[in-house]
Design a protein around this motif. Structure first.
Motif, PDB file in Angstrom:
ATOM      1  N   LYS A   7       0.832  -1.202   0.000  1.00  0.00           N
ATOM      2  CA  LYS A   7       0.000   0.000   0.000  1.00  0.00           C
ATOM      3  C   LYS A   7       0.868   1.254   0.000  1.00  0.00           C
ATOM      4  CE  LYS A   7      -2.113   0.771   3.821  1.00  0.00           C
ATOM      5  NZ  LYS A   7      -3.014   0.769   4.964  1.00  0.00           N
ATOM      6  N   VAL A   8       0.538   2.198  -0.905  1.00  0.00           N
ATOM      7  CA  VAL A   8       1.251   3.473  -0.938  1.00  0.00           C
ATOM      8  C   VAL A   8       0.334   4.654  -0.651  1.00  0.00           C
ATOM      9  CG1 VAL A   8       3.103   2.753  -2.488  1.00  0.00           C
ATOM     10  CG2 VAL A   8       0.998   3.692  -3.454  1.00  0.00           C
ATOM     11  N   TYR A   9      -0.983   4.415  -0.663  1.00  0.00           N
ATOM     12  CA  TYR A   9      -1.910   5.533  -0.484  1.00  0.00           C
ATOM     13  C   TYR A   9      -3.257   4.992  -0.028  1.00  0.00           C
ATOM     14  CZ  TYR A   9      -4.208   9.993  -1.606  1.00  0.00           C
ATOM     15  OH  TYR A   9      -4.888  11.182  -1.542  1.00  0.00           O
ATOM     16  N   THR A  10      -3.918   5.720   0.859  1.00  0.00           N
ATOM     17  CA  THR A  10      -5.250   5.362   1.344  1.00  0.00           C
ATOM     18  C   THR A  10      -6.129   6.603   1.315  1.00  0.00           C
ATOM     19  OG1 THR A  10      -4.346   3.667   2.796  1.00  0.00           O
ATOM     20  CG2 THR A  10      -6.559   4.433   3.294  1.00  0.00           C
ATOM     21  N   THR A  11      -7.364   6.435   0.852  1.00  0.00           N
ATOM     22  CA  THR A  11      -8.308   7.537   0.781  1.00  0.00           C
ATOM     23  C   THR A  11      -9.727   7.004   0.873  1.00  0.00           C
ATOM     24  OG1 THR A  11      -9.023   9.451  -0.528  1.00  0.00           O
ATOM     25  CG2 THR A  11      -8.397   7.482  -1.754  1.00  0.00           C
ATOM     26  N   ALA A  12     -10.669   7.882   1.116  1.00  0.00           N
ATOM     27  CA  ALA A  12     -12.084   7.519   1.075  1.00  0.00           C
ATOM     28  C   ALA A  12     -12.697   7.960  -0.251  1.00  0.00           C
ATOM     29  CB  ALA A  12     -12.834   8.161   2.233  1.00  0.00           C
ATOM     30  N   ASP A  13     -11.923   8.657  -1.066  1.00  0.00           N
ATOM     31  CA  ASP A  13     -12.381   9.222  -2.339  1.00  0.00           C
ATOM     32  C   ASP A  13     -12.007   8.288  -3.494  1.00  0.00           C
ATOM     33  OD1 ASP A  13     -12.883  10.717  -4.616  1.00  0.00           O
ATOM     34  OD2 ASP A  13     -11.926  12.534  -3.857  1.00  0.00           O
ATOM     35  N   ILE A  29       4.671   2.828 -13.426  1.00  0.00           N
ATOM     36  CA  ILE A  29       4.597   2.112 -12.153  1.00  0.00           C
ATOM     37  C   ILE A  29       3.258   1.388 -12.109  1.00  0.00           C
ATOM     38  CG2 ILE A  29       4.644   2.346  -9.640  1.00  0.00           C
ATOM     39  CD1 ILE A  29       6.048   5.106 -10.131  1.00  0.00           C
ATOM     40  N   PRO A  30       3.244   0.068 -12.306  1.00  0.00           N
ATOM     41  CA  PRO A  30       1.976  -0.657 -12.253  1.00  0.00           C
ATOM     42  C   PRO A  30       1.298  -0.477 -10.888  1.00  0.00           C
ATOM     43  CG  PRO A  30       3.727  -2.055 -13.100  1.00  0.00           C
ATOM     44  CD  PRO A  30       4.373  -0.808 -12.583  1.00  0.00           C
ATOM     45  N   ALA A  31       0.017  -0.158 -10.916  1.00  0.00           N
ATOM     46  CA  ALA A  31      -0.721   0.091  -9.679  1.00  0.00           C
ATOM     47  C   ALA A  31      -2.122  -0.489  -9.785  1.00  0.00           C
ATOM     48  CB  ALA A  31      -0.793   1.592  -9.405  1.00  0.00           C
ATOM     49  N   VAL A  32      -2.692  -0.828  -8.642  1.00  0.00           N
ATOM     50  CA  VAL A  32      -4.070  -1.309  -8.561  1.00  0.00           C
ATOM     51  C   VAL A  32      -4.743  -0.634  -7.379  1.00  0.00           C
ATOM     52  CG1 VAL A  32      -3.581  -3.564  -9.595  1.00  0.00           C
ATOM     53  CG2 VAL A  32      -3.454  -3.302  -7.133  1.00  0.00           C
ATOM     54  N   THR A  33      -6.064  -0.620  -7.403  1.00  0.00           N
ATOM     55  CA  THR A  33      -6.810  -0.110  -6.255  1.00  0.00           C
ATOM     56  C   THR A  33      -7.539  -1.276  -5.603  1.00  0.00           C
ATOM     57  OG1 THR A  33      -8.709   0.449  -7.651  1.00  0.00           O
ATOM     58  CG2 THR A  33      -7.149   2.217  -7.171  1.00  0.00           C
ATOM     59  N   ILE A  43     -18.594   4.077   3.131  1.00  0.00           N
ATOM     60  CA  ILE A  43     -17.848   4.167   4.374  1.00  0.00           C
ATOM     61  C   ILE A  43     -16.690   3.191   4.278  1.00  0.00           C
ATOM     62  CG2 ILE A  43     -17.909   3.783   6.868  1.00  0.00           C
ATOM     63  CD1 ILE A  43     -20.930   4.423   6.720  1.00  0.00           C
ATOM     64  N   GLY A  44     -15.515   3.658   4.588  1.00  0.00           N
ATOM     65  CA  GLY A  44     -14.347   2.794   4.528  1.00  0.00           C
ATOM     66  C   GLY A  44     -13.255   3.437   3.713  1.00  0.00           C
ATOM     67  N   GLU A  45     -12.328   2.632   3.258  1.00  0.00           N
ATOM     68  CA  GLU A  45     -11.167   3.181   2.570  1.00  0.00           C
ATOM     69  C   GLU A  45     -10.894   2.466   1.259  1.00  0.00           C
ATOM     70  OE1 GLU A  45      -7.754   0.626   4.913  1.00  0.00           O
ATOM     71  OE2 GLU A  45      -8.235   2.617   5.626  1.00  0.00           O
ATOM     72  N   ILE A  46     -10.154   3.172   0.424  1.00  0.00           N
ATOM     73  CA  ILE A  46      -9.683   2.611  -0.834  1.00  0.00           C
ATOM     74  C   ILE A  46      -8.169   2.716  -0.799  1.00  0.00           C
ATOM     75  CG2 ILE A  46      -9.705   2.804  -3.341  1.00  0.00           C
ATOM     76  CD1 ILE A  46     -12.427   4.319  -2.921  1.00  0.00           C
ATOM     77  N   ASN A  47      -7.489   1.604  -1.038  1.00  0.00           N
ATOM     78  CA  ASN A  47      -6.036   1.578  -1.019  1.00  0.00           C
ATOM     79  C   ASN A  47      -5.495   1.525  -2.442  1.00  0.00           C
ATOM     80  OD1 ASN A  47      -5.912   1.431   1.832  1.00  0.00           O
ATOM     81  ND2 ASN A  47      -6.263  -0.760   1.735  1.00  0.00           N
ATOM     82  N   VAL A  48      -4.406   2.234  -2.666  1.00  0.00           N
ATOM     83  CA  VAL A  48      -3.667   2.142  -3.924  1.00  0.00           C
ATOM     84  C   VAL A  48      -2.418   1.337  -3.612  1.00  0.00           C
ATOM     85  CG1 VAL A  48      -2.504   3.405  -5.771  1.00  0.00           C
ATOM     86  CG2 VAL A  48      -4.561   4.369  -4.702  1.00  0.00           C
ATOM     87  N   LEU A  49      -2.205   0.281  -4.387  1.00  0.00           N
ATOM     88  CA  LEU A  49      -1.085  -0.619  -4.145  1.00  0.00           C
ATOM     89  C   LEU A  49      -0.158  -0.685  -5.357  1.00  0.00           C
ATOM     90  CD1 LEU A  49      -3.939  -2.282  -3.101  1.00  0.00           C
ATOM     91  CD2 LEU A  49      -2.114  -3.302  -1.782  1.00  0.00           C
ATOM     92  N   VAL A  50       1.127  -0.895  -5.097  1.00  0.00           N
ATOM     93  CA  VAL A  50       2.131  -1.079  -6.142  1.00  0.00           C
ATOM     94  C   VAL A  50       2.990  -2.285  -5.763  1.00  0.00           C
ATOM     95  CG1 VAL A  50       2.205   1.373  -6.749  1.00  0.00           C
ATOM     96  CG2 VAL A  50       3.819   0.479  -5.070  1.00  0.00           C
ATOM     97  N   ASP A  54       8.555  -1.245  -6.675  1.00  0.00           N
ATOM     98  CA  ASP A  54       8.224   0.101  -7.152  1.00  0.00           C
ATOM     99  C   ASP A  54       7.824   1.055  -6.034  1.00  0.00           C
ATOM    100  OD1 ASP A  54       8.647  -0.556  -9.857  1.00  0.00           O
ATOM    101  OD2 ASP A  54       6.636  -1.414  -9.997  1.00  0.00           O
ATOM    102  N   PHE A  55       7.898   0.609  -4.784  1.00  0.00           N
ATOM    103  CA  PHE A  55       7.425   1.416  -3.661  1.00  0.00           C
ATOM    104  C   PHE A  55       8.107   2.785  -3.599  1.00  0.00           C
ATOM    105  CE2 PHE A  55       7.667   2.848   0.770  1.00  0.00           C
ATOM    106  CZ  PHE A  55       6.322   2.909   1.080  1.00  0.00           C
TER     107      PHE A  55
END
Length: 68
Positions: A7-13, A29-33, A43-50, A54-55
């Protein structure tokens, strides 16, 4: 998800997460959510992962683009 992703980023948006994912992908940089929100209530979070390899590049991209 595989242990090769980190995980490199977390948001509710959801839109912000998707924009970041697309930006990382365009930067090579290959990434997935990973959406962990309750869909009915957003309600909750969405994570962006690499990939682990590539971190550092992903964090550098986030800092350079002033993504909060």
């Amino acid at each position: 998800m595989s242990e090769n992703w980190i995980k490199v980023y977390t948001t509710a948006d959801a839109f912000a997460a998707e924009v970041l994912k697309q930006g990382l992908t365009e930067a090579g940089i290959p990434a997935v959510t990973m959406n962990k929100q309750l869909s009915a209530y957003h309600i909750g979070e969405i994570n962006v992962l690499v990939h682990k390899a590539d971190f550092d590049k992903a964090i550098e991209y986030i800092v350079e683009n002033e993504i909060d």
